[in-house]
Every structure is written in C-alpha cells, then in structure tokens.
Design an enzyme around this catalytic site. Structure first.
Site, PDB file in Angstrom:
ATOM      1  N   TYR A 149       0.878  -1.096   0.168  1.00  0.00           N
ATOM      2  CA  TYR A 149       0.251  -0.482  -0.198  1.00  0.00           C
ATOM      3  C   TYR A 149       1.263   1.198   0.214  1.00  0.00           C
ATOM      4  CZ  TYR A 149      -2.883   3.375   2.435  1.00  0.00           C
ATOM      5  OH  TYR A 149      -3.103   4.865   2.109  1.00  0.00           O
TER       6      TYR A 149
HETATM    7  P1  NAD Z   1     -12.278   5.628   1.625  1.00  0.00           P
HETATM    8  O1  NAD Z   1     -12.433   3.991   1.240  1.00  0.00           O
HETATM    9  O2  NAD Z   1     -13.456   5.469   2.675  1.00  0.00           O
HETATM   10  O3  NAD Z   1     -12.518   6.773   0.440  1.00  0.00           O
HETATM   11  C1  NAD Z   1     -11.866   6.191  -0.619  1.00  0.00           C
HETATM   12  C2  NAD Z   1     -12.857   6.457  -1.431  1.00  0.00           C
HETATM   13  O4  NAD Z   1     -12.450   6.393  -3.167  1.00  0.00           O
HETATM   14  C3  NAD Z   1     -14.211   5.385  -1.754  1.00  0.00           C
HETATM   15  O5  NAD Z   1     -14.956   5.903  -1.370  1.00  0.00           O
HETATM   16  C4  NAD Z   1     -14.056   4.349  -3.261  1.00  0.00           C
HETATM   17  O6  NAD Z   1     -15.227   4.387  -2.925  1.00  0.00           O
HETATM   18  C5  NAD Z   1     -13.914   5.836  -4.015  1.00  0.00           C
HETATM   19  N1  NAD Z   1     -12.900   5.734  -4.629  1.00  0.00           N
HETATM   20  C6  NAD Z   1     -11.109   4.221  -4.674  1.00  0.00           C
HETATM   21  N2  NAD Z   1     -11.080   3.989  -5.740  1.00  0.00           N
HETATM   22  C7  NAD Z   1     -11.559   4.433  -6.866  1.00  0.00           C
HETATM   23  C8  NAD Z   1     -11.733   4.860  -8.225  1.00  0.00           C
HETATM   24  N3  NAD Z   1     -10.861   3.828  -8.930  1.00  0.00           N
HETATM   25  N4  NAD Z   1     -13.388   5.780  -9.057  1.00  0.00           N
HETATM   26  C9  NAD Z   1     -13.752   6.564  -8.205  1.00  0.00           C
HETATM   27  N5  NAD Z   1     -14.264   5.938  -6.784  1.00  0.00           N
HETATM   28  C10 NAD Z   1     -13.018   5.218  -5.993  1.00  0.00           C
HETATM   29  O7  NAD Z   1     -10.839   5.953   2.558  1.00  0.00           O
HETATM   30  P2  NAD Z   1     -10.712   7.008   3.647  1.00  0.00           P
HETATM   31  O8  NAD Z   1      -9.796   6.867   4.150  1.00  0.00           O
HETATM   32  O9  NAD Z   1     -11.290   8.320   3.047  1.00  0.00           O
HETATM   33  O10 NAD Z   1      -9.410   7.785   2.403  1.00  0.00           O
HETATM   34  C11 NAD Z   1      -9.061   8.871   1.944  1.00  0.00           C
HETATM   35  C12 NAD Z   1      -8.009   8.616   0.669  1.00  0.00           C
HETATM   36  O11 NAD Z   1      -6.771   9.300   2.175  1.00  0.00           O
HETATM   37  C13 NAD Z   1      -7.017   7.970   0.322  1.00  0.00           C
HETATM   38  O12 NAD Z   1      -6.144   7.885  -1.042  1.00  0.00           O
HETATM   39  C14 NAD Z   1      -6.272   7.137   1.671  1.00  0.00           C
HETATM   40  O13 NAD Z   1      -5.478   6.248   1.126  1.00  0.00           O
HETATM   41  C15 NAD Z   1      -5.791   8.419   2.473  1.00  0.00           C
HETATM   42  N6  NAD Z   1      -5.098   8.151   3.479  1.00  0.00           N
HETATM   43  C16 NAD Z   1      -5.896   8.306   3.895  1.00  0.00           C
HETATM   44  C17 NAD Z   1      -5.694   7.992   5.898  1.00  0.00           C
HETATM   45  C18 NAD Z   1      -6.626   7.350   6.785  1.00  0.00           C
HETATM   46  O14 NAD Z   1      -6.086   7.437   7.842  1.00  0.00           O
HETATM   47  N7  NAD Z   1      -7.898   7.627   6.314  1.00  0.00           N
HETATM   48  C19 NAD Z   1      -4.507   8.245   6.044  1.00  0.00           C
HETATM   49  C20 NAD Z   1      -3.592   7.824   5.509  1.00  0.00           C
HETATM   50  C21 NAD Z   1      -3.846   7.957   3.184  1.00  0.00           C
END
Ligand code: NAD
Length: 318
Positions: A149
């Site tokens: 990841y």
């Molecule tokens: P989440 O899974 O709740 O939200 C991501 C959204 O992206 C989902 O609703 C999913 O359906 C959508 N998605 C994924 N692939 C897609 C595609 N190909 N086309 C259209 N939509 C798509 O995750 P989150 O926790 O809200 O994280 C958001 C971003 O932040 C991500 O990129 C994640 O890697 C990054 N991130 C999150 C955290 C955390 O602690 N939550 C920490 C570091 C990085």
C-alpha cells in the site's frame, strides 16, 4: 463549477465535500462506491449533500471515466479516491492498489496537465515513511514504505511531484497520518475498538500493543484539505505532512476507548501483521509554513466525538 472531489463518498471525502458546499463552492464529486468496505455506508456518508443544488455526483470508476470530461469547468482538484488499508495490499490484493492508487492518479494528472487547473491536492499517506528513524518525521526523510500500500501511495506521490516539476501542474501531496472521527472506515483500529466496546464483541489486536501512531482528527484534516486547495504560494510538486503531535500506542488507545465508552474492551491478541509500521509521528512544521495549517483537536476530544457518533449509529435499543 468549482472543485472536483474524487472519493467524495469516502470517510475524508464526504466530510470535505460537506464543508466545501457549506462554504459556498460548487462541487463535482466522483466515487465508484468500491466494496473495500460496505458501499451502503458510503451512500449514507453522502446523504446530507445529494440534494444540495451546488453538488453533482458522478458515479463511476476513475479507471475508465473520461478524466478530461470530469475536469470540465473545474478549477481545483482534491484527489482522495484510492484503495486504502495496509493488510489487503499483499498478494492478489495488490492489483487493485496499483490501479486505484497509481494508474488512476496518472490519468487524472495527464488530464489536469491538458486542461489546466489552479490546484491539484492529492491524498498521500504516512505509510510512505515505513519505519522512519526520526520523530517527529520531517518530509525530507527518505521514504521507505513497509507495505505494498505504502509503495503505491509513494508512487502516486512521486507522479504528482513529477507533473508539478516538469509541467507546472500545481500539485500538493498530503501525507495524512491515521485519520479518525465520525464515519471512519470500518477497517481502522479506532472504529473497530469503539464498535467492539459498544457492542460487547472482541477486538483483534495485532502485535503487543506497543505500536504507536499520530492520530489526526478528521475536522483538522478537512481544514488541511481546504488550505491545500486554496493557499497561495504552494510550489508545484510540494509534499506535506498532515499529522498531529498527539500520539498514542495501541494499548493506550484501548484504555482511552474503554474510558470514553465506559465499556470494557475484550481484546484478542494476535501476532503482528506484515506491513504495519512500528511507529508514526509527523512533523507539522512545513504544514504550518506552507499551508498555514496546524491541528487543533486533542486525541481525547476527537475520540469522544467519534464515540458519540458511533452511539448514534447503533440500532435502536442497541
Ligand atoms: P475511503 O475508502 O473511505 O474513501 C476512498 C473513496 O474512494 C471510497 O469511497 C471509494 O469508493 C473511492 N474510490 C476508490 N477507488 C476509486 C476509483 N477508481 N474511482 C472512483 N472512486 C474510487 O478512504 P479514506 O480513509 O477516506 O481515505 C481517503 C484517501 O486518503 C485515500 O487515498 C487514502 O489512501 C488516503 N489516506 C487515508 C488515511 C486515513 O487514515 N483515513 C491515511 C492516509 C492516507
């Protein structure tokens, strides 16, 4: 049209979309409602904005949608869509990480280069650091991810930097450190702990509980996203931590959740899993200077807010 938010139905995306609309922006949100966790929860995340006159939902996969059409009339992009989670990124799971984190980002960047945007802010992750040697970790530390990841998030981040430095696409990558709060993803530790405490089920704890994290409250992350979209003087290709000085070990978190819920947490101890960093803690010095942003929510307050929200989600009588 103003702002494209990818992953608008997700945890961070739905909070940020609400805030942008409340601030009077027009938002085009795109989401594929992937099944990494219950898509019904993502639909519920969007319930409050679906009828908003300034919100347009494009339901579809960024791997196949026309990214130039998505950017039509868009000035700023907040690219949050991605495949999160460390544990599922090994073995067969990896293909989805490459497509959703790397390929999709490259498609969007090409479109942003062609069309021209005012800002392209993208979600990176503390996972790019792996087991860093310095705490709090500054952005200049050599990233060495310990999970597939993290490798895909780092690749996406490098792409943002390349499009910034080579073509002037005004990118900024935000290295989020463990975000928590209402609507947190169901695979994340605080969410699983709170749900287990309130429902009287068992929480599987991987490792000895000494792993520690910088936990960043989602409302603070929303502020960071806004700053990244609108701050002046952010050089194209920037990379910036979005972290909190408040760190805690998993064992301390268990105690905090027990105290806050008033419920004992039954813990099932399991071996540590490959891909989990031992410790995260990000320096926020650059975020203060570059974005004028600093976190303001203490861990205990944020966990209290998440517990209050989780209680509301319990079935009536539960
Ligand atoms: P989440 O899974 O709740 O939200 C991501 C959204 O992206 C989902 O609703 C999913 O359906 C959508 N998605 C994924 N692939 C897609 C595609 N190909 N086309 C259209 N939509 C798509 O995750 P989150 O926790 O809200 O994280 C958001 C971003 O932040 C991500 O990129 C994640 O890697 C990054 N991130 C999150 C955290 C955390 O602690 N939550 C920490 C570091 C990085």
């Amino acid at each position: 049209m103003g702002i494209l938010v990818t992953g608008c139905a997700g945890f961070i995306g739905s909070h940020t979309t609400e805030r942008l609309l409340a601030d009077g922006h027009e938002v085009r949100g795109v989401d594929a409602f992937t099944d990494y966790y219950d898509p019904g929860l993502k639909r519920a995340n969007l319930a409050g904005v679906l009828d908003h006159p300034c919100f347009e939902l494009v339901e579809g996969d960024l791997a196949s949608l026309d990214p130039v059409a998505l950017l039509d009339g868009v000035e700023r992009v907040l690219h949050l869509a991605g495949q999160p989670g460390v544990r599922a990124s090994w073995a067969d799971g990896f293909a989805a990480y490459v497509e959703r984190n790397v390929e999709v980002t490259q498609r969007l960047l090409e479109a942003a280069r062609e069309v021209g945007v005012e800002r392209f802010a993208a979600a990176s992750s503390s996972s790019v650091y792996g087991d860093a040697a310095t705490f709090p970790t500054p952005e200049t530390t050599l990233p060495r991810p310990v999970s597939p990841y993290g490798v895909t998030k780092l690749a996406a981040e490098h792409l943002c930097t390349l499009y910034g430095t080579n073509f002037g696409v005004p990118t900024v990558s935000l290295r989020y450190f463990t975000v928590y709060g209402p609507r947190q993803r169901t695979d994340m530790a605080i969410r699983r702990m709170i749900d287990a405490a309130l429902r009287g089920t068992t929480f599987p704890l991987y490792g000895d509980g000494s792993a520690s994290r910088s936990f960043t409250y989602v409302a603070d992350v929303v502020e960071a996203n806004l700053a990244a979209l609108f701050a002046d003087g952010v050089p194209p290709g920037s990379v910036c931590n979005v972290a909190n000085d408040d760190t805690a070990t998993v064992a301390e978190l268990v105690e905090l959740v027990e105290r806050t819920t008033g419920c004992p947490l039954a813990v099932e101890r399991l071996p540590a899993e490959a891909g989990d960093a031992r410790r995260t803690g990000g320096s926020t010095e650059l975020a203060r200077r570059l974005l004028g942003w600093a976190p303001s929510t203490a861990l205990a307050d944020g966990v209290a807010a998440q517990v209050a929200w989780a209680r509301e989600q319990l079935p009536a009588g539960g």
